[in-house]
Design a protein around this motif. Structure first.
Motif, short mmCIF file in Angstrom:
data_model
loop_
_atom_site.label_atom_id
_atom_site.label_comp_id
_atom_site.label_asym_id
_atom_site.label_seq_id
_atom_site.Cartn_x
_atom_site.Cartn_y
_atom_site.Cartn_z
N VAL A 126 0.82 -1.08 0.01
CA VAL A 126 -0.05 0.10 -0.10
C VAL A 126 0.99 1.26 0.07
O VAL A 126 1.71 1.26 1.03
N ARG A 127 0.73 1.98 -1.07
CA ARG A 127 1.38 3.36 -1.09
C ARG A 127 0.50 4.36 -0.90
O ARG A 127 -0.68 4.40 -1.27
N GLU A 128 1.21 5.66 -0.56
CA GLU A 128 0.47 6.95 -0.46
C GLU A 128 1.25 7.87 -0.94
O GLU A 128 2.50 8.08 -0.28
N VAL A 132 5.75 3.96 0.33
CA VAL A 132 5.34 2.79 1.11
C VAL A 132 4.83 2.96 2.44
O VAL A 132 5.67 3.72 3.08
N VAL A 133 3.56 2.62 2.68
CA VAL A 133 3.00 2.95 4.02
C VAL A 133 2.94 1.79 4.87
O VAL A 133 2.94 1.62 6.20
N ARG A 134 2.53 0.70 3.95
CA ARG A 134 2.27 -0.59 4.83
C ARG A 134 2.25 -1.82 3.90
O ARG A 134 1.97 -1.65 2.72
N ASN A 135 1.98 -3.13 4.43
CA ASN A 135 1.65 -4.41 3.66
C ASN A 135 0.36 -4.80 4.34
O ASN A 135 0.19 -4.88 5.53
N LYS A 142 -1.92 -4.36 -7.55
CA LYS A 142 -1.19 -5.41 -8.21
C LYS A 142 0.06 -5.57 -7.68
O LYS A 142 1.11 -6.52 -7.87
N GLU A 143 0.59 -4.51 -7.09
CA GLU A 143 2.00 -4.64 -6.32
C GLU A 143 2.23 -5.45 -5.00
O GLU A 143 1.45 -5.02 -4.24
N VAL A 144 3.07 -6.41 -5.23
CA VAL A 144 2.70 -7.46 -3.95
C VAL A 144 4.33 -7.50 -3.42
O VAL A 144 5.29 -7.00 -4.12
N ASN A 145 4.28 -7.85 -2.09
CA ASN A 145 5.55 -7.94 -1.30
C ASN A 145 6.19 -9.25 -1.59
O ASN A 145 5.44 -10.44 -1.37
#
Length: 451
Positions: free
Chosen positions: A138-140, A144-147, A161-164
């Motif tokens: 999760v980006r703001e 990056v702010v959290r997973n 769509k972006e995963v860790n």
């Protein structure tokens, strides 16, 4: 730098008595690929967090000089890292890898480390077309702010769509502080390492989400299907590197490299060839279909015809092998030697321009140059208890169907008549024949079947 490799999982979906990280990929355990990748990073400390099948895992890597940390209970990735942190120096930078993610390249890890400040948190991510099952980044405003894990994500977060990948780096001192605050208040009741992302943001630590170039590089292995997919992905990579270096393949998708294959110029490899261990191939070598070559050297200009098995052997320049030949360990062929169809050679030296063309067995032998060994000839090297050597001098001619009962020596230029059984020294430049007298038995009748 401390590199922590998480390898404690049981891998129940493999349905195997072998720990998951010891499952073979391209002929080597999954964990071996990860350890070898870690070795290429400048790290003072490599620690493997182990659990299920720990004795097997430690035994397989006993010679690697690794640090080991036991995770007796598998309570999540955060819990796994906790087990390794007490003996990790506070001043070190920590890089976390996974023993079941074997396709990561050192270049990608170097980019993660270089693009992330030494005092920051770096997370390796990737864009995927179907992110189901993965933790979302999760980006703001681009940061990056959290997973968030799949089971804990809301509807909008599941569209990301972006995963860790789980691969991350940070200072050990900060990692330890974050891990102390880690909780397991989630649907799995586990300690997620990825929760440190939100902690880092809250602490004012900059979080860098570095995207990998390909999804394949971050493939995790949980079952046989994924293992097979990773095998094909790795084979594509290995064959692609060889083609970029000039090696020709009839069909790049039908070759398997289970170890290291080094090739000279203008090498051509046909379909269904398998290379295991350490194989070196000289210039202008042709390897036809269906060959297995293991831990061997092939000299320049050599041709290996179809369906041969070559193991722990050294083949000189301009040799011709097969089809359907077998070179067993300890075989050494000089230049321009020919080993023909259905010939087996074991622990023998064969000198320049000698030929063993058809249906023969050569074991524990020393064969000179320019020797011709006829079809169906064997060295009788085993007496039931011990092996014995056969020596054949330069230029000798061995007729078809000859039995050489070792230990025996054949002189240079000698000729042995077809069908002979030789157990005594054969003089040089002479014809030797050793056959029983032919006879016919009067009145003999063929056996008849009984009803």
């Amino acid at each position: 730098m401390s590199i922590l490799i998480l390898a404690a999982g049981q891998g129940t979906r493999m349905r195997s008595s072998r720990p998951k990280v010891l499952q073979p990929l391209a002929g080597r355990p999954l964990l071996r690929h990860v350890v070898d990748c870690a070795r290429q990073i400048d790290a003072a400390d490599i620690c493997v967090v182990y659990g299920h099948g720990g004795d097997q895992v430690q035994a397989a890597f006993a010679a690697d000089g690794l640090r080991w940390a036991l995770q007796a209970e598998q309570l999540g990735t955060g819990h796994a890292v906790m087990q390794a942190m007490p003996e990790t120096a506070d001043d070190n930078r920590v890089l976390v890898l996974f023993g079941d993610v074997p396709l990561l390249r050192p270049q990608t890890l170097e980019r993660l480390l270089n693009e992330c400040g030494a005092d920051d948190l770096g997370v390796l991510t990737v864009d995927v077309s179907n992110p189901h099952g993965y933790g979302r980044i999760v980006r703001e405003n681009g940061r990056v702010v959290r997973n968030v894990e799949e089971k804990d994500a809301n509807d909008s977060e599941r569209l990301i769509k972006e995963v860790n990948s789980g691969v991350m780096c940070a200072p050990a001192r900060k990692f330890k502080a974050w891990l102390e605050r880690l909780g397991n208040d989630n649907s799995q009741g586990e300690y997620y390492l990825t929760d440190v992302i939100a902690m880092a943001v809250a602490d004012g630590t900059e979080v860098h989400g570095i995207k990998a170039d390909s999804v394949e590089e971050l493939m995790g292995i949980n079952d046989r299907r994924q293992l097979a997919e990773a095998e094909r992905a790795l084979q594509r990579r290995l064959v692609g590197e060889l083609m970029a270096a000039g090696v020709g393949f009839a069909d790049p998708s039908r070759v398997d490299i289970r170890g290291t294959l080094r090739c000279g110029q203008d090498v051509f490899i046909d379909v269904n060839a398998v290379f295991e261990g350490d194989v070196v191939v000289g210039d202008n070598v042709v390897i036809e279909t269906g060959n297995l070559i293991r831990d061997s050297r092939l000299g320049a200009g050599t041709v290996v015809h179809a369906n041969c098995h070559i193991e722990q052997s050294e083949v000189g320049d301009e040799c011709e092998i097969g089809p359907y030949a077998r070179l067993r360990p300890g075989t050494k062929l000089a230049e321009q030697v020919k080993i023909g169809n259905f010939v087996e050679v074991k622990k023998s030296n064969i000198a320049h321009a000698s030929k063993v063309n058809h249906l023969s067995y050569i074991g524990d032998a020393e064969i000179g140059s320019g020797v011709n060994v006829g079809a169906g000839t064997i060295t009788c090297n085993y007496d039931g208890a011990n092996k014995h050597r056969t020596t054949i001098g330069d230029g000798a001619f061995i007729g078809s169907g000859v039995n050489l009962v070792a230990p025996v020596e054949v002189g240079s230029g000698a000729t042995i008549g077809a069908g002979s059984t030789v157990s005594k020294p054969v003089p040089a430049d002479q014809l030797t024949v050793a056959r029983a007298r032919q006879m016919t038995v009067p009145g003999w009748k063929k056996p008849q079947k009984t009803s």
